[in-house]
Design an enzyme around this catalytic site. Structure first.
Site, PDB file in Angstrom:
ATOM      1  N   HIS A 166      -8.441   2.544   6.659  1.00 19.82           N
ATOM      2  CA  HIS A 166      -7.678   1.998   5.530  1.00 19.82           C
ATOM      3  C   HIS A 166      -7.663   2.996   4.375  1.00 19.82           C
ATOM      4  O   HIS A 166      -6.647   3.157   3.691  1.00 19.82           O
ATOM      5  CB  HIS A 166      -8.301   0.661   5.103  1.00 19.82           C
ATOM      6  N   ALA A 220       3.081  -0.057   3.993  1.00 19.15           N
ATOM      7  CA  ALA A 220       2.562   1.098   4.736  1.00 19.15           C
ATOM      8  C   ALA A 220       2.660   0.751   6.213  1.00 19.15           C
ATOM      9  O   ALA A 220       2.461  -0.405   6.590  1.00 19.15           O
ATOM     10  CB  ALA A 220       1.106   1.339   4.358  1.00 19.15           C
ATOM     11  N   TYR A 259      -4.015 -11.243   7.123  1.00 22.61           N
ATOM     12  CA  TYR A 259      -5.321 -10.808   7.647  1.00 22.61           C
ATOM     13  C   TYR A 259      -6.473 -11.106   6.702  1.00 22.61           C
ATOM     14  O   TYR A 259      -7.640 -11.033   7.075  1.00 22.61           O
ATOM     15  CB  TYR A 259      -5.310  -9.327   8.060  1.00 22.61           C
ATOM     16  N   GLU A 260      -6.147 -11.442   5.437  1.00 17.85           N
ATOM     17  CA  GLU A 260      -7.211 -11.820   4.504  1.00 17.85           C
ATOM     18  C   GLU A 260      -7.640 -13.273   4.714  1.00 17.85           C
ATOM     19  O   GLU A 260      -8.566 -13.742   4.052  1.00 17.85           O
ATOM     20  CB  GLU A 260      -6.730 -11.647   3.064  1.00 17.85           C
ATOM     21  N   HIS A 304      -2.262 -10.955   2.092  1.00 19.56           N
ATOM     22  CA  HIS A 304      -1.994 -10.710   3.510  1.00 19.56           C
ATOM     23  C   HIS A 304      -2.527 -11.836   4.388  1.00 19.56           C
ATOM     24  O   HIS A 304      -3.522 -12.480   4.061  1.00 19.56           O
ATOM     25  CB  HIS A 304      -2.666  -9.393   3.956  1.00 19.56           C
ATOM     26  N   MET A 344       1.304  -4.710   9.006  1.00 19.51           N
ATOM     27  CA  MET A 344       0.659  -6.034   8.954  1.00 19.51           C
ATOM     28  C   MET A 344       1.224  -6.925   7.852  1.00 19.51           C
ATOM     29  O   MET A 344       0.525  -7.805   7.343  1.00 19.51           O
ATOM     30  CB  MET A 344      -0.851  -5.848   8.718  1.00 19.51           C
ATOM     31  N   SER A 345       2.464  -6.694   7.461  1.00 17.20           N
ATOM     32  CA  SER A 345       3.018  -7.513   6.368  1.00 17.20           C
ATOM     33  C   SER A 345       4.526  -7.643   6.533  1.00 17.20           C
ATOM     34  O   SER A 345       5.063  -7.471   7.626  1.00 17.20           O
ATOM     35  CB  SER A 345       2.697  -6.864   5.015  1.00 17.20           C
ATOM     36  N   SER A 355       0.857  -1.187   0.000  1.00 20.42           N
ATOM     37  CA  SER A 355       0.000   0.000   0.000  1.00 20.42           C
ATOM     38  C   SER A 355       0.889   1.232   0.000  1.00 20.42           C
ATOM     39  O   SER A 355       1.847   1.311   0.764  1.00 20.42           O
ATOM     40  CB  SER A 355      -0.857   0.061   1.264  1.00 20.42           C
ATOM     41  N   ASN A 398       0.537   6.989   8.550  1.00 18.71           N
ATOM     42  CA  ASN A 398      -0.242   7.583   9.660  1.00 18.71           C
ATOM     43  C   ASN A 398       0.574   7.452  10.938  1.00 18.71           C
ATOM     44  O   ASN A 398       1.480   6.613  11.017  1.00 18.71           O
ATOM     45  CB  ASN A 398      -1.568   6.829   9.829  1.00 18.71           C
ATOM     46  N   HIS A 449      -4.360  -2.846  -4.173  1.00 23.52           N
ATOM     47  CA  HIS A 449      -3.493  -3.986  -4.493  1.00 23.52           C
ATOM     48  C   HIS A 449      -4.035  -4.740  -5.705  1.00 23.52           C
ATOM     49  O   HIS A 449      -4.820  -5.668  -5.553  1.00 23.52           O
ATOM     50  CB  HIS A 449      -3.424  -4.972  -3.316  1.00 23.52           C
TER      51      HIS A 449
HETATM   52  N1  HPA Z   1      -1.069  -0.154  12.155  1.00 22.23           N
HETATM   53  C1  HPA Z   1      -0.893  -1.324  11.497  1.00 22.23           C
HETATM   54  N2  HPA Z   1      -0.703  -1.403  10.197  1.00 22.23           N
HETATM   55  C2  HPA Z   1      -0.671  -0.255   9.499  1.00 22.23           C
HETATM   56  C3  HPA Z   1      -0.833   1.000  10.110  1.00 22.23           C
HETATM   57  C4  HPA Z   1      -1.045   1.047  11.510  1.00 22.23           C
HETATM   58  O1  HPA Z   1      -1.207   2.117  12.141  1.00 22.23           O
HETATM   59  N3  HPA Z   1      -0.739   1.942   9.129  1.00 22.23           N
HETATM   60  C5  HPA Z   1      -0.532   1.266   7.969  1.00 22.23           C
HETATM   61  N4  HPA Z   1      -0.474  -0.052   8.181  1.00 22.23           N
END
Ligand code: HPA
Length: 273
Positions: A244, A111, A83-84, A81, A208-209, A28, A232, A59
């Site tokens: 997201h 990201a 999480y998917e 991912h 998360m990756s 991302s 962020n 993606h």
């Molecule tokens: N936390 C987890 N994963 C992320 C974040 C976050 O704040 N920002 C982008 N991916």
């Protein structure tokens, strides 16, 4: 493992008329980098055995082969991912394919949320080390003859490649700090209490990756670099609720800077392979 990575690598060899030795996984916020590529071959993930299409906004899920500047590269646009709902085996399968194909070095991009107070939204971070809190290890249970599962992780992220990321940042006017990436499974963002705990553990950013891919890439003998875009500030550091959509939007805004860093990085490192 049901599909041998060698079969998927053979498919790539058949479809790509030249032989890149560098691969970049675009997460991302890094999708824009593909606009820098003189694309010669485009392959939908569904055409590569064992690759799964990616279903998350931002993606698209395709592999591009071409040149950035004069450097031949493979771009993996999008990743599957954990999480998917995919297994660790599935999300790290592309690393095994890249190694079989003959890739020497992989740059993993992602990201991430900034934990270290020096990090600002839109900064970049060259990953110096990681903390795996995803709740599992991609090498668990993957037992094949002749493969060492007890992989040394004392230097996952190649120091020379990391220096090249920082230098490329300086040359292109972007902030690239060194830092520790902490991986969680997601898909929720963290609680402020978790972020305070992660800061005490020594994490600079959270995402998360990347960590499962980095572990498998090291097992396969690839040189690894990783670059985070701080899309962020992490929960509790950020005055707004996290979403997201915001992560994707910030990634789009920082895309041009990310492309310049990656182009500079390739210029600095391609000659060292
Ligand atoms: N936390 C987890 N994963 C992320 C974040 C976050 O704040 N920002 C982008 N991916």
């Amino acid at each position: 493992m049901t599909i041998p990575p060698s079969r998927s690598a053979a498919r790539l060899r058949k479809l790509i008329p030249f032989k890149p030795e560098i691969a970049i996984v675009l997460g991302s916020g890094f999708q824009n980098t593909s606009s820098n590529l003189k694309t010669e071959t485009q392959i939908d993930y569904r055409q590569i055995p064992g690759f799964v299409p990616t279903g998350i906004a931002g993606h698209p899920g395709r592999l591009l082969a071409g040149h950035i500047g004069s450097v031949p590269v493979l771009l993996l646009c999008g990743r599957a991912h954990y999480y998917e709902g995919h297994s660790f085996e599935t999300i790290t399968f592309p690393m095994r394919v890249l190694a079989e194909y003959g890739i020497q070095m992989v740059l993993l991009t992602n990201a991430a949320g900034g934990i270290n107070r020096r990090l600002r939204q839109g900064d970049f971070m060259a990953v110096s080390d990681h903390i795996n809190l995803m709740g599992g290890n991609p090498l668990r249970g993957v037992i094949a003859k002749g493969i060492n599962n007890f992989v040394d992780l004392s230097a996952v992220y190649d120091a020379k490649l990391r220096q090249a990321l920082v230098r490329a940042g300086k040359q292109s006017g972007e902030v690239v700090r060194n830092g520790v990436y902490l991986a969680v499974s997601g898909p929720t963002y963290e609680t402020p209490a978790e972020i305070r705990a992660f800061a005490r553990l020594g994490a600079d950013a959270v995402g998360m990756s990347t960590v499962p891919e980095a572990i498998v890439a090291r097992q396969c003998g690839l040189r690894v670099a990783a670059l985070s875009c701080i899309t962020n500030l992490a929960a509790g550091r950020n005055p707004h609720p996290l979403s997201h959509q915001d992560v994707i939007r910030t990634g789009e805004r920082t895309g041009a800077g990310a492309s310049r860093i990656i182009e500079g990085f390739l210029r600095l490192t391609a000659a060292t392979l």
